[in-house]
Design a protein around this motif. Structure first.
Motif, PDB file in Angstrom:
ATOM      1  N   ASN A 140      44.239  42.403  40.416  1.00 64.39           N
ATOM      2  CA  ASN A 140      43.205  42.326  39.379  1.00 64.39           C
ATOM      3  C   ASN A 140      42.021  43.220  39.688  1.00 64.39           C
ATOM      4  N   THR A 141      42.323  44.485  39.940  1.00 64.17           N
ATOM      5  CA  THR A 141      41.237  45.434  40.188  1.00 64.17           C
ATOM      6  C   THR A 141      41.124  46.363  38.983  1.00 64.17           C
ATOM      7  N   GLY A 142      40.375  45.893  37.999  1.00 62.84           N
ATOM      8  CA  GLY A 142      40.140  46.716  36.805  1.00 62.84           C
ATOM      9  C   GLY A 142      41.212  46.543  35.753  1.00 62.84           C
ATOM     10  N   TYR A 143      41.136  47.386  34.725  1.00 61.78           N
ATOM     11  CA  TYR A 143      42.055  47.266  33.589  1.00 61.78           C
ATOM     12  C   TYR A 143      43.471  47.672  34.011  1.00 61.78           C
ATOM     13  N   ASP A 144      44.462  47.049  33.408  1.00 61.27           N
ATOM     14  CA  ASP A 144      45.850  47.316  33.785  1.00 61.27           C
ATOM     15  C   ASP A 144      46.369  48.521  32.998  1.00 61.27           C
TER      16      ASP A 144
END
Lengths: 510, 510
Positions: free
Chosen positions: A283-287
């Motif tokens: 969950n590090t930023g937009y996928d």
């Protein structure tokens, strides 16, 4: 494993308004019927091989004009006879550059021996598997690495040369072949497995690996691919991801949106986006990878894939049941005695309730494969019934078959067969309408009726095939205007010159 | 159900460098230990209730400067004593408008009685659950519908008023509370179930439904939610989706990227993006909803969710095992005899091999809940150990615990406890370091060490908690520069004025 929970089942619902014997009133016991029909299946052929099949049927589409009508597929036509997409659909070429001698020199220097310009060699890559659309590309490039794809795209973007990314060319909506003279960038030589972790089950491989080869590779390691489809012998994993392929294992293992953990993508300007993570959670930023899954090569070229693979089931059972419909139910588990007990309980229940009147169970691999081939090769079988109008719809499960009945009533004798099959557990109906030959009036009777019917029940006008070239104009039946506008913004952001797979997926911005 | 296949298990690995009795050398049989520790658990409290606990510990953070250091959590501090985020982190307010009297008049007219401006009422919404960050919002809005959210955002965007979308305010990275005076838009009153289809298992509900309430609603219909987490009694489904919550059922039912089928989202300019499809398969264009899953309220406000829910399992077993680690394994299936047989085979295997030395099996609901509470409440328990430095990492499974050992060796006696627990099947380590009080030198010993260690093994510096306010500067440890740039472009495209949850998720564009 449970046979009651749809979530645990790979379940495919097949109902075809049945071949010869049933139409002639031959109602036979199911076991006999299945063995009788085994002869009817053909060997799976790769696209290139298909073009060598001698055909006697004359071209059935010359002279017709189908602007904006995308569902038609024509078959049993040799590639020479497939009408150019640009002519049949009256499409205008966008102002891309034309391939010049200096371009050829550049590419031959970049990937020597892997630039195809011979018209005979190019032919199968210009025509789709259904032989329904045809481009006139004069160049096919076969890069081996993301770095090469990057160099190619950087150059094409600068020169404003349009490109058509191509995997196994097994798509059904005209997304995988050029519309005009786009340079074809084939993933075929990017076919290496990069890594496999037998603790996590995570496979990392190049985009050009053939699905069936990956599955065989994994089976030796006691794993399987989380997806399976009829085109497995030809389709590339990169193409599967680019089209968000569904197929026969979706109900069991979920969609590629969950199983694809990472992607390496080359963007239109040649930059390499490395999101090739091999993590279950991140969950590090937009996928960002999700943008490319299902974007049909219009936002970037997928060069490598990281995908979560399930363990190979220790026990597999297949049931083929009949009542008003035919249904295939496959169960997979770790203990065959348990699975059989559950399956028997289920069968007793459905037989006793009268839901099912006849059936056969298969546990041995050969019989399982034979039964599946009946299902997997319906697409091919239908091509022998004449001209096929193909639709791939998502509908609420309880409405799934109503469309077949309504369409049959609407078309009456103007259609040869109105056929509904698909994936019951996924709510995915493949509606196919066959006729002796193409008829504009028949098409007008089908469209937009089918799309309107689907929209009325909040269905999707493309469940798993994508929009490609043929269905891009129908997106508004399933997506609101705000969504289409936002998609066009995304496209403009990632590919401002529009060089990636033009004329596909989205209608042109107004 | 199979106990051998990780894909089928909800499996959580708990190892805490154990509380009092073990540190004092009390090695007791596991069964005794578990019942003894049951007393140690506290009742789950909603954030608002937590603030009423009397505390004696003095503020431990005043005067420290932690610019760019985000992992610290302070607990047992009353809300008055939580330092303002802007002061502690030295953040500069961006040039948004300030709420004026005419703004108040507008909102009171739009949603009469649902505009909160009383400082006492506002207090719990300005502070996070961990009491580690605090904003100073002067207004909280409680819309009931997407149309109201749309009107609010249209107005705020025009006026350039920053907003902070808030669900249950249970986030752990400072994403759910304002940094300055952003208007808080609470989803709490958008708490209606819109529909549930018991054939497909698809639930459609508003974003403010509390996860536990949804699960209870579904259990009565013989279904369950596909996600479960410790904060279930407070967290909202909209917040779960906005943060791509992981939790305890991810291994069994997959991530929200697969189970969320549709979203309704209000964009920064107030337009409503209706992608609230209830279809398993839909390949009509780019999957826009994925942009909003895990975007932490920075791209739009989720107002409704369509989600695929599994059948309630007929049989559930929980095993709590001990050897060098403690592990919880939950199995779910449709036949308890089958499940127990498989589980016994598995237990015999792991006991015989020496992998496991002790354990207990639970089948009754009460004992299952008690065992799970041991795991679910570790976060809360740790807050009683002093000052907690929290990390949420994804790592290759085979490397999962090495970081705990390496960190312990690195910190020596400067830390009170270095604790590793998490989700073994997902490769998700929750690394927590406790100390008697905050120490800048300890933080410097931990960071960037932990992030560098994680990056070295291609892990993620945020597995399931997100980046929020506290971790946005560390994104580059898990994402390449090209990806961060593209995320910033996406943000600029969807929220050009940057009013949505500012100061969160992404570092500012350079």
């Amino acid at each position: 494993m449970t046979v009651y929970s749809l979530v645990h089942l790979r379940l495919v619902w097949c109902c075809w308004t049945l071949p010869r014997w049933q139409m002639n009133g031959h109602k036979r016991p199911l076991a006999v019927w299945t063995s009788a029909t085994a002869q009817w299946t053909l060997k799976q052929k790769k696209p290139a091989e298909l073009y060598r099949i001698p055909v006697s049927r004359p071209p059935i589409l010359s002279g017709t004009s189908l602007l904006g009508k995308g569902a038609l597929s024509t078959t049993s036509i040799s590639p020479k006879e497939v009408m150019l997409t640009s002519e049949r659909y009256g499409v205008q070429r966008l102002p891309f550059s034309h391939v010049s001698d200096s371009d050829l020199t550049f590419f031959e220097h970049l990937i020597p021996g892997r630039v195809i310009t011979d018209p005979d060699e190019l032919r199968p890559f210009n025509v789709d598997w259904l032989q329904s659309v045809r481009g006139c590309s004069k160049m096919l490039l076969r890069p081996r690495t993301a770095a090469e794809v990057s160099e190619i795209l950087r150059y094409c973007n600068k020169r404003k040369l349009a490109v058509n990314p191509q995997g196994g060319n097994t798509g059904l909506v005209g997304g995988s072949v050029p519309v005009f003279d786009e340079i074809i960038i084939s993933t075929a030589l990017m076919n290496q497995v990069i890594s496999f972790n037998s603790v996590s089950g995570i496979l990392v491989c190049q985009a050009g690996c053939i699905l069936e080869n990956l599955n065989q590779y994994l089976e030796e390691l006691d794993f399987i691919m989380p997806l399976d489809l009829g085109a497995k012998g030809s389709c590339h994993i990169g193409g599967n991801v680019a089209t968000n392929a569904g197929g026969l294992r979706l109900l069991r293992y979920g969609s590629l949106r969950g199983t694809v953990l990472g992607l390496e993508v080359v963007l239109a300007d040649g930059s390499i986006l490395n999101c090739l993570a091999s993590l279950r959670k991140d969950n590090t930023g937009y996928d960002l990878k999700q943008l490319f899954i299902g974007s049909e090569g219009t936002l970037g070229i997928i060069t490598a894939v990281s995908i979560l693979c399930p363990r190979k089931p220790k026990s597999v059972n297949l049931v083929f049941l009949g009542s008003p419909f035919y249904i295939l139910i496959e169960t997979s588990g770790s203990n065959s005695a348990h699975d059989e007990e559950k399956l028997n309980n289920f069968l007793e229940h459905v037989m006793a309730s009268g839901l099912v009147t006849d059936g056969t169970v298969a546990t041995e691999d050969k019989k399982i494969k034979m039964l599946w081939s009946l299902r997997e090769r319906i697409t091919e079988a239908l091509t022998h019934d004449g001209c096929v109008y193909k639709y791939d719809l998502s509908l609420p499960v309880e409405r799934l078959y109503d469309l077949v009945i309504d369409t049959r009533a609407r078309l009456g004798k103007t259609a040869k067969n109105v056929v509904g099959y698909g994936h019951l557990g996924d709510g995915n109906l493949h509606l196919n309408i066959t006729a002796e030959s193409y008829s504009h009036s028949l098409l007008n009777a089908i469209e937009p009726f089918v799309y309107e019917w689907t929209a009325q029940y909040n269905g999707s006008i493309s469940a798993e095939h994508g929009l490609g070239f043929k269905k891009k104009h129908y997106i508004q039946y399933s997506k609101p205007q705000e969504a289409v506008l936002l998609m066009q913004q995304v496209k403009a952001m990632l590919d401002p010159k529009g060089i990636l797979n033009p004329y596909k997926t989205l209608p042109a911005s107004s």
